[in-house]
Design a protein around this motif. Sequence first.
Motif, mmCIF file in Angstrom:
data_model
loop_
_atom_site.group_PDB
_atom_site.id
_atom_site.type_symbol
_atom_site.label_atom_id
_atom_site.label_comp_id
_atom_site.label_asym_id
_atom_site.label_seq_id
_atom_site.Cartn_x
_atom_site.Cartn_y
_atom_site.Cartn_z
ATOM 1 N N ILE A 20 -9.456 61.948 51.636
ATOM 2 C CA ILE A 20 -10.635 62.890 51.484
ATOM 3 C C ILE A 20 -10.294 63.986 51.107
ATOM 4 N N CYS A 21 -9.231 64.428 50.722
ATOM 5 C CA CYS A 21 -8.983 65.660 50.462
ATOM 6 C C CYS A 21 -9.695 66.500 49.585
ATOM 7 N N GLY A 22 -10.284 65.778 48.642
ATOM 8 C CA GLY A 22 -11.325 66.322 47.493
ATOM 9 C C GLY A 22 -12.521 66.892 48.146
ATOM 10 N N PRO A 23 -13.307 65.794 48.959
ATOM 11 C CA PRO A 23 -14.457 66.594 49.743
ATOM 12 C C PRO A 23 -14.324 67.568 50.708
ATOM 13 N N ILE A 24 -12.902 67.628 51.466
ATOM 14 C CA ILE A 24 -12.501 68.666 52.265
ATOM 15 C C ILE A 24 -12.264 69.967 51.578
ATOM 16 N N LEU A 25 -11.613 69.992 50.291
ATOM 17 C CA LEU A 25 -11.595 71.352 49.669
ATOM 18 C C LEU A 25 -13.068 71.682 49.046
ATOM 19 N N ARG A 26 -13.855 70.857 48.955
ATOM 20 C CA ARG A 26 -14.975 71.233 48.307
ATOM 21 C C ARG A 26 -16.209 71.678 49.613
ATOM 22 N N GLY A 27 -15.631 71.720 50.833
ATOM 23 C CA GLY A 27 -16.411 72.015 52.067
ATOM 24 C C GLY A 27 -17.440 71.134 52.573
ATOM 25 N N MET A 28 -17.286 69.888 51.778
ATOM 26 C CA MET A 28 -18.238 68.811 52.075
ATOM 27 C C MET A 28 -17.769 68.015 53.429
ATOM 28 N N ALA A 29 -16.576 68.092 53.948
ATOM 29 C CA ALA A 29 -16.042 67.245 55.124
ATOM 30 C C ALA A 29 -14.994 68.273 55.623
ATOM 31 N N ARG A 30 -14.553 67.582 56.967
ATOM 32 C CA ARG A 30 -13.905 68.365 57.688
ATOM 33 C C ARG A 30 -12.526 67.421 57.800
ATOM 34 N N PRO A 31 -11.410 67.891 58.259
ATOM 35 C CA PRO A 31 -10.337 66.938 58.484
ATOM 36 C C PRO A 31 -10.442 65.810 59.466
ATOM 37 N N GLU A 32 -11.070 66.220 60.422
ATOM 38 C CA GLU A 32 -11.554 65.280 61.507
ATOM 39 C C GLU A 32 -12.192 63.816 60.985
ATOM 40 N N ASP A 33 -12.979 64.167 59.818
ATOM 41 C CA ASP A 33 -13.805 63.048 59.057
ATOM 42 C C ASP A 33 -12.989 61.988 58.383
ATOM 43 N N CYS A 34 -11.602 62.190 58.589
ATOM 44 C CA CYS A 34 -10.884 61.321 57.451
ATOM 45 C C CYS A 34 -10.172 60.485 58.403
ATOM 46 N N LYS A 35 -10.221 59.200 58.045
ATOM 47 C CA LYS A 35 -9.643 57.833 58.831
ATOM 48 C C LYS A 35 -8.205 58.294 58.964
ATOM 49 N N LEU A 36 -7.287 58.885 57.993
ATOM 50 C CA LEU A 36 -6.018 58.959 57.909
ATOM 51 C C LEU A 36 -5.422 60.268 58.817
ATOM 52 N N PHE A 37 -6.420 61.109 59.225
ATOM 53 C CA PHE A 37 -5.923 62.269 59.907
ATOM 54 C C PHE A 37 -5.329 62.091 61.241
ATOM 55 N N ARG A 38 -4.184 62.710 61.467
ATOM 56 C CA ARG A 38 -3.528 62.534 62.793
ATOM 57 C C ARG A 38 -2.861 61.227 63.045
ATOM 58 N N GLY A 39 -3.064 60.160 62.133
ATOM 59 C CA GLY A 39 -2.371 59.091 62.347
ATOM 60 C C GLY A 39 -1.540 58.900 61.211
ATOM 61 N N GLU A 40 -1.763 58.131 59.970
ATOM 62 C CA GLU A 40 -0.765 57.919 58.935
ATOM 63 C C GLU A 40 -0.471 59.458 58.216
ATOM 64 N N CYS A 41 -1.647 60.278 58.211
ATOM 65 C CA CYS A 41 -1.298 61.482 57.597
ATOM 66 C C CYS A 41 -1.140 62.679 58.426
ATOM 67 N N ASN A 42 0.131 63.054 58.517
ATOM 68 C CA ASN A 42 0.464 64.415 59.535
ATOM 69 C C ASN A 42 1.434 65.025 58.596
ATOM 70 N N PRO A 43 1.741 66.163 59.516
ATOM 71 C CA PRO A 43 2.819 67.321 58.490
ATOM 72 C C PRO A 43 4.232 66.504 58.259
ATOM 73 N N LEU A 44 4.641 65.712 59.014
ATOM 74 C CA LEU A 44 5.862 65.089 58.633
ATOM 75 C C LEU A 44 5.802 63.964 57.591
ATOM 76 N N HIS A 45 4.725 63.345 57.485
ATOM 77 C CA HIS A 45 4.315 62.427 56.599
ATOM 78 C C HIS A 45 2.891 62.596 56.048
ATOM 79 N N PRO A 46 2.823 63.753 54.920
ATOM 80 C CA PRO A 46 1.642 63.956 54.427
ATOM 81 C C PRO A 46 1.135 62.976 53.351
ATOM 82 N N ILE A 47 -0.226 62.681 53.318
ATOM 83 C CA ILE A 47 -0.607 61.629 52.299
ATOM 84 C C ILE A 47 -1.337 62.352 51.224
ATOM 85 N N GLY A 48 -2.238 63.330 51.503
ATOM 86 C CA GLY A 48 -2.847 64.329 50.738
ATOM 87 C C GLY A 48 -2.335 65.631 50.658
#
Length: 349
Positions: free
Chosen positions: A300-328
């Motif tokens: 949900i990088c798009g809504p995050i960039l538009r101020g419509m969501a926070r990273p914590e709203d993304c199901k991938l955050f801290r799991g599949e998506c992390n700084p060592l394995h960035p998805i977005g």
Amino acid sequence: MKNLTRDIIKKIDEVKQPMKIMHVCGSHEHTIMYNGIRSMLPPEVQIVAGPGCPVCVVPAQEIDECVALAEQGVTVTIFGDMLRVPGTEKSLADVKSEGGDVRIVYGIGNAVELAKEIDNDVVFMAAGFETTAPTTANELLSNPPENFSVLSCHRLIPPTLDFLVHDEVKLDGLIEPGHVCTVIGTKPLEFLSEKYGIPQAVAGFNPLDILYAIYLILKQKKEGTPRIQNEYKRAVREEGNIKAQEAMDQVFRLTSKEWRGFPVIPNSVYDLKKEFDDHNARVKYDMDLPDSENVPKGCICGPILRGMARPEDCKLFRGECNPLHPIGACMVSKEGTCNIAYRYSKMDD
């Protein structure tokens, strides 16, 4: 410092009201998260992050252009944060691992020096907001070597804020980026208050800067006097940096292009004027690529960039998506909202 912080928070409490305030600066988000500023504010005052990461907003299409150049044998020079930003099918890290000549530089000056040293064609991916555009302009005005060219990906803050306020997000205030305003000044942002009644404050980068800018915005709203106030007077002048503006005016023309997570935003991107075609990578090389945008499933990088969501709203955050394995893209750069939240969100609970 503690006493000043308490004094400003007390002032904020005196003028508090329900407000959604957006900033558009990765350094501001870092300061906010690292210092737990959101937790200091009254619950009705919401601070949202907008498209303030210059790496994150570069769309897949422009990554694809750099990928195509590297695969043609051109030496592509980039800022380090661009290496893992996803294109449609590949990142520049993928191309580098396949043998493409992709090099990390600290700035366009390093890329120009490299072009003088090697026989190969060198392209610099010129990403960034108005903050870095003057350096691109100055190098192009300084007769760079024939084997050097620029892929301009510079994006502009004022038209994007106009798009967000007008078409996208219900905002009650704007914290304006200090770095950008050192170049453009405050005048190009005045229209947001005049046209939409949005209170604004230009802020520096320490916690007191941010807190005081929030206070100024809340006070404007309470008094019904929307305007742009300059909290960062130690660096920002109303007229900005005239010499930098003159250099940009000589080199760039405005174009309407998409940003990552956004549709086409009118007059929001700098491309090179025709007189610089000899150093324009889009003119010099075959860059006729199909329009494309890679949105990884679940991102949900798009809504995050538009101020419509926070990273914590993304199901991938801290799991599949992390700084060592960035998805977005928002997880790639250290200025990205997701990357910052990954590192500091526990401090801001």
